[in-house]
Design an enzyme around this catalytic site. Structure first.
Site, PDB file in Angstrom:
ATOM      1  N   GLU A 216      37.763  30.460  48.129  1.00 33.95           N
ATOM      2  CA  GLU A 216      37.815  29.310  47.221  1.00 33.95           C
ATOM      3  C   GLU A 216      37.478  28.049  47.985  1.00 33.95           C
ATOM      4  OE1 GLU A 216      41.258  29.269  44.383  1.00 33.95           O
ATOM      5  OE2 GLU A 216      41.974  30.847  45.690  1.00 33.95           O
ATOM      6  N   ASP A 235      50.029  35.234  47.237  1.00 31.15           N
ATOM      7  CA  ASP A 235      49.359  34.593  46.106  1.00 31.15           C
ATOM      8  C   ASP A 235      48.138  35.386  45.630  1.00 31.15           C
ATOM      9  OD1 ASP A 235      49.020  32.285  44.346  1.00 31.15           O
ATOM     10  OD2 ASP A 235      47.241  31.822  45.534  1.00 31.15           O
ATOM     11  N   HIS A 240      45.949  40.320  43.212  1.00 33.98           N
ATOM     12  CA  HIS A 240      44.578  40.467  42.717  1.00 33.98           C
ATOM     13  C   HIS A 240      43.703  41.381  43.595  1.00 33.98           C
ATOM     14  CE1 HIS A 240      45.930  37.284  40.210  1.00 33.98           C
ATOM     15  NE2 HIS A 240      45.680  36.295  41.034  1.00 33.98           N
TER      16      HIS A 240
HETATM   17  C1  BG6 Z   1      45.915  32.623  41.032  1.00 32.59           C
HETATM   18  C2  BG6 Z   1      46.399  32.042  42.322  1.00 32.59           C
HETATM   19  O1  BG6 Z   1      46.640  33.767  40.693  1.00 32.59           O
HETATM   20  O2  BG6 Z   1      44.543  32.955  41.153  1.00 32.59           O
HETATM   21  C3  BG6 Z   1      45.586  30.817  42.708  1.00 32.59           C
HETATM   22  O3  BG6 Z   1      47.757  31.682  42.191  1.00 32.59           O
HETATM   23  C4  BG6 Z   1      44.124  31.158  42.741  1.00 32.59           C
HETATM   24  O4  BG6 Z   1      45.987  30.291  43.963  1.00 32.59           O
HETATM   25  C5  BG6 Z   1      43.707  31.830  41.445  1.00 32.59           C
HETATM   26  O5  BG6 Z   1      43.400  29.958  42.921  1.00 32.59           O
HETATM   27  C6  BG6 Z   1      42.277  32.325  41.510  1.00 32.59           C
HETATM   28  O6  BG6 Z   1      41.911  32.748  40.245  1.00 32.59           O
HETATM   29  P1  BG6 Z   1      40.414  32.611  39.761  1.00 32.59           P
HETATM   30  O7  BG6 Z   1      40.409  33.248  38.410  1.00 32.59           O
HETATM   31  O8  BG6 Z   1      40.111  31.133  39.738  1.00 32.59           O
HETATM   32  O9  BG6 Z   1      39.601  33.335  40.759  1.00 32.59           O
END
Ligand code: BG6
Length: 493
Positions: A216, A235, A240
């Protein structure tokens, strides 16, 4: 599965998630005529707002997300569904008043409670909902959606599960991992199980290693309080990224039905070789962003962010190597990494195949050849690419890498936000894209030894400049020929 009219009750309705994701997703579902007739949305917040103020707040949330797609007529229809309920969720009156409100005939008796609140509040909120008989399913179903993190480690996750199972059955609990709602993540299953040519090569005989990267550009924004207690491993990785890994590596499930899918995912998590505490440094790495530049702008270090203690060693970057000790994957390293304030925002799964034998080319100009890769771009670019070696045009026998592109979205096909899909699944009672407790439990088992080691090593954390690809963690790789892949286009070695 058909969706029945329901009342969506959102705890934390004035918060970040609701603004950025939930309200826009519900609005888009309404615009696509996917919200069943009669569906209502109750937003619960502490702020002393009346209905008029709530409608104008929701309008802002949706306008900000929808831009030119905002449609006044649809918003009028959507706003008829909205209701604000002011209350302090730590206090019982909030729940007695909510129960009274929901008694009104205009609210469908199927109720989905979305807990967009701090995990430390889950237990109390559920207890008070239960005390007010709001989970009784006599005249309609009752479902509860819980955001991650589910617990803080294995022990706390088990304690939380024990507590909530006093109030709810497993069928009523929807543990959300929004990654599973992403179109490209679901496409991983289709790609794997609808293309017969892949199955024979999807194993240790052909695959050298697998990498999953989620990077990110953003930092932690105003989430310092939460993030400093969590860090990148909790996190992103524990949730994920491990979910992505299970989809790429699981055995074909008997069907797309929730339990079949979840059974196979759990089997992968159970087969992951436990990381012994003394082996943590060979399997995991952490780092924290220092000052640097993102898109040409100077940005602060993590320690300069709001609410971050000066001596914090919370990781904003985490990487790890895992082995899945089963027949398909034994010996194939799986590398996972995630970080904030990195060079580029993207999520990719990169599958690297073994080298072919090069004997055939021994008397030619071909010196070395790139391996085949399959690249699955999850976001922002959604793509499926297979890299092949081809002969370069001309008189010489030399080669280059060419990419077969099976990207699936045409320009006129809109991307759907993960939350739209998942919020609709709750209405349909489809839990296949939600986590069962044993998935969460086994995911904690995998990362717990790492977290425990890091928790006592509080003197030092590696840093990386914001805007870079993270700290130097090449020690994780099994071979010198392996390294992080950051690009979706052919990389020349
Ligand atoms: C969230 C995290 O679950 O997922 C965040 O808490 C992260 O820190 C986010 O930025 C990323 O999700 P996406 O959909 O923007 O890739």
């Amino acid at each position: 599965m058909n969706a029945e009219p329901c009342t969506y009750v959102i705890f934390g309705a004035t918060g970040n998630l609701s603004r950025i994701k939930l309200m826009p997703a519900l609005y888009h579902l309404d615009a696509a005529n996917r919200l069943p007739e009669g569906t209502r949305i109750v937003g619960i917040g502490r702020r002393p707002w009346d209905q008029k103020k709530w409608l104008s707040e929701v309008r802002d949330m949706i306008e900000q997300k929808s831009g030119n797609d905002f449609d006044e007529t649809i918003f009028q229809r959507f706003s008829d569904r909205l209701q604000y309920h002011q209350g302090d969720i730590e206090q019982p009156p909030c729940y007695t008043e909510l129960a009274e409100l929901l008694n009104d005939k205009k609210f469908p008796k199927n109720i989905a409670f979305y807990l967009s609140v701090s995990p430390s509040e889950f237990g109390n909120v559920m207890e008070m909902l239960s005390d007010n008989q709001l989970f009784d399913e006599e005249d309609g179903w009752r479902r509860v959606i819980i955001e991650k993190p589910f617990g803080y480690d294995l022990d706390s996750a088990q304690a939380l599960q024990k507590r909530i199972s006093h109030y709810l059955t497993e069928e009523q609990i929807y543990r959300i991992d929004h990654y599973l709602g992403k179109g490209m993540v679901q496409n991983v299953l289709v790609f794997r199980f609808a293309n017969i040519m892949l199955e024979p090569i999807w194993n240790r005989n052909y695959i050298d290693h697998i990498q999953i990267t989620h990077s990110e550009e953003i930092g932690i924004d105003s989430r310092g309080d939460y993030y400093n207690g969590a860090g990148a491993m909790r996190d992103m990785l524990q949730s994920h990224l491990l979910q992505l890994l299970t989809l790429v590596t699981m055995e074909p499930p008997a069907s797309m039905a929730a339990e079949s899918l979840r059974d196979e995912k759990v089997k992968v998590l159970k087969s992951i070789r436990p990381i012994a505490k003394e082996a943590v440094h060979g399997h995991a790495f952490r780092g924290q962003y220092a000052q640097g530049h993102i898109k040409g702008e100077k940005v602060n270090s993590y320690l300069q962010e709001e609410d971050i203690p000066a001596n914090s060693v919370t990781e904003t970057y985490a990487s790890m190597k895992l082995y899945i000790d089963n027949w398909r994957w034994r010996g194939v390293p799986m590398y996972l990494r995630t970080g904030k304030r990195m060079a580029k925002a993207q999520s990719t799964i990169s599958i690297c195949f073994r080298h072919p034998p090069l004997q055939f080319f021994r008397d030619t100009d071909v010196q070395c050849m790139n391996q085949n890769w399959i690249l699955l771009g999850i976001q922002p670019e959604e793509c499926i690419r297979i890299e092949m070696t081809v002969k370069e045009p001309g008189l010489e026998m030399s080669t280059r890498t060419s990419s077969l592109d099976a990207s699936f979205r045409n320009d006129d096909e809109k991307a759907i936000d993960a939350y739209e899909d998942l919020l609709l699944d709750v209405l349909k009672g489809d839990r296949s894209l939600f986590l069962r407790f044993d998935e969460v439990e086994y995911a904690w088992r995998i990362v717990d030894p790492i977290l425990q080691t890091w928790a006592i090593e509080r003197d030092y954390i590696a840093t990386y400049p914001s805007g870079s690809w993270g700290p130097e963690d090449s020690r994780l790789f099994d071979k010198s020929a392996q390294s992080w892949r950051s690009s979706l286009t052919p990389e020349c070695k």
